[in-house]
Every structure is written in structure tokens, then in C-alpha cells.
Design a protein around this motif. Structure first.
Motif, short mmCIF file in Angstrom:
data_model
loop_
_atom_site.label_atom_id
_atom_site.label_comp_id
_atom_site.label_asym_id
_atom_site.label_seq_id
_atom_site.Cartn_x
_atom_site.Cartn_y
_atom_site.Cartn_z
N GLU A 104 0.82 -1.20 0.00
CA GLU A 104 0.00 0.00 0.00
C GLU A 104 0.86 1.26 0.00
OE1 GLU A 104 -2.92 -0.35 3.12
OE2 GLU A 104 -3.71 -2.22 2.29
N ASP A 105 1.92 1.21 -0.78
CA ASP A 105 2.82 2.36 -0.91
C ASP A 105 2.09 3.48 -1.66
OD1 ASP A 105 5.03 3.93 -2.54
OD2 ASP A 105 6.08 2.91 -0.91
N PRO A 106 2.26 4.72 -1.24
CA PRO A 106 1.56 5.82 -1.90
C PRO A 106 1.99 6.05 -3.36
CG PRO A 106 3.00 6.65 -0.15
CD PRO A 106 3.01 5.15 -0.06
N ARG A 107 3.09 5.44 -3.77
CA ARG A 107 3.56 5.58 -5.16
C ARG A 107 3.06 4.47 -6.07
NH1 ARG A 107 9.66 5.78 -3.23
NH2 ARG A 107 8.74 4.12 -2.00
N THR A 108 2.10 3.68 -5.61
CA THR A 108 1.63 2.53 -6.38
C THR A 108 1.10 2.94 -7.75
OG1 THR A 108 1.15 1.25 -4.39
CG2 THR A 108 0.01 0.59 -6.40
N ALA A 109 0.32 3.98 -7.83
CA ALA A 109 -0.25 4.39 -9.13
C ALA A 109 0.87 4.70 -10.12
CB ALA A 109 -1.17 5.60 -8.96
N GLU A 110 1.87 5.44 -9.69
CA GLU A 110 3.00 5.74 -10.58
C GLU A 110 3.76 4.47 -10.93
OE1 GLU A 110 7.09 8.40 -10.84
OE2 GLU A 110 5.72 8.72 -9.15
N ALA A 111 3.91 3.59 -9.95
CA ALA A 111 4.62 2.32 -10.19
C ALA A 111 3.90 1.51 -11.26
CB ALA A 111 4.75 1.53 -8.90
N VAL A 112 2.59 1.39 -11.14
CA VAL A 112 1.81 0.62 -12.11
C VAL A 112 1.93 1.24 -13.50
CG1 VAL A 112 -0.56 -0.01 -12.78
CG2 VAL A 112 0.22 -0.36 -10.42
N GLU A 113 1.89 2.54 -13.56
CA GLU A 113 2.04 3.23 -14.85
C GLU A 113 3.41 2.95 -15.47
OE1 GLU A 113 2.49 7.83 -16.15
OE2 GLU A 113 0.68 7.35 -14.98
N ARG A 114 4.44 2.90 -14.65
CA ARG A 114 5.80 2.71 -15.14
C ARG A 114 6.10 1.26 -15.55
NH1 ARG A 114 9.74 5.74 -11.16
NH2 ARG A 114 11.25 4.79 -12.55
N VAL A 115 5.24 0.34 -15.13
CA VAL A 115 5.42 -1.05 -15.57
C VAL A 115 5.29 -1.12 -17.09
CG1 VAL A 115 4.43 -3.38 -15.53
CG2 VAL A 115 4.71 -2.10 -13.41
#
Length: 142
Positions: A104-115
Motif C-alpha cells: 500500500e505504498d503511496p507511489r503505487t499508481a505511478e509504479a503501475v504506470e511505469r510497468v
């Protein structure tokens, strides 16, 4: 109780030594074991972070998968995972994003986008992708 603590300390010391071995296979195996037995100590956390930043891609790849099951969810490990989103290897990026999602890291949305694109041949039944799709679905529901 004292004997058990001594055994845990000796095991951790041995794994920490192996995590710095010159053989990449030894480092990768030690890293997986460190994640399983991760006690949250600064020494173990530093070793896990070092292995996530290892110069050998195979070690980083193995660690990106192993750390998804690590109980130690320190900011240093999360930052090292986030840095793996720059890797060329899709599986490494996917592992990093999946771990951040689980934590539940707050950067999850950016992480998913960068995948990158999530529809990949050979990954049709991948639990990591399923978790990301579910996370996206839940996020977009009113």
C-alpha cells in the motif's frame, strides 16, 4: 529462549555474509532467504537494499520477486523497489509494482504506470497482473 535467539543471530550473520559473496548465485539465494527471515534489523534491511541494487541483473530480478514476500516494509526497501521500475526487464518492473501495491505504498499508481502495458504474452494468468487489474478496478469504482 536464549538458545533460539543465538541460532537466529548466527543464521542472520551467515546470510549477511553470503549476501555479500562474490558469486551472484550465492548472493541471490542468500537474498531470498533474508527476505523470508527478514527481522527488520538495520543490517538485514541494508543487505536487502544492496541486493535490490546489485550490479548483476539476475540478482536484482530474483530479489524483486523475493522481496514481495518480505515482512520488512521499510522505506529504504520501498525506495529500492521503486528504482527497479527503470529496469528493462518487464518481470522486474512488475515485481516491483506488485510489491509496492501489496505494501500500500503511496507511489503505487505511478509504479503501475511505469510497468508499461500489462497485456503481455505468457502472462495471461499472472497473479501479479490480476492483483494490479483488481487494484485498478477498485480504484476506479465510485
Amino acid at each position: 529462549m536464549g538458545r533460539r535467539r543465538l541460532d537466529e543471530e548466527q543464521t542472520a550473520a551467515g546470510l549477511l555474509e553470503l549476501a555479500a559473496d562474490e558469486d551472484r548465485n550465492v548472493r541471490a539465494a542468500a537474498g531470498g532467504a533474508l527476505c523470508t527471515a527478514c527481522d527488520g534489523s538495520p543490517e538485514v534491511t541494508s543487505a536487502v537494499v544492496a541486493l535490490l541494487r546489485d550490479p548483476v541483473e539476475r540478482v536484482r530480478a530474483g530479489m524483486s520477486e523475493a522481496v514481495t514476500h518480505c515482512a520488512n516494509r521499510s522505506a529504504d526497501i520501498a525506495d529500492a523497489l521503486f528504482a527497479l521500475l527503470d529496469e528493462e526487464d518487464f518481470s522486474v518492473r512488475l515485481n516491483a509494482a506488485y510489491a509496492l501495491l501489496r505494501w500500500e505504498d503511496p507511489r503505487t499508481a505511478e509504479a503501475v504506470e511505469r510497468v508499461g502495458p500489462l497485456s503481455r504474452p505468457g502472462h495471461e494468468h499472472d497473479h501479479r497482473l490480476s492483483a494490479i487489474w483488481r487494484w485498478e478496478w477498485d480504484r476506479n469504482q465510485p
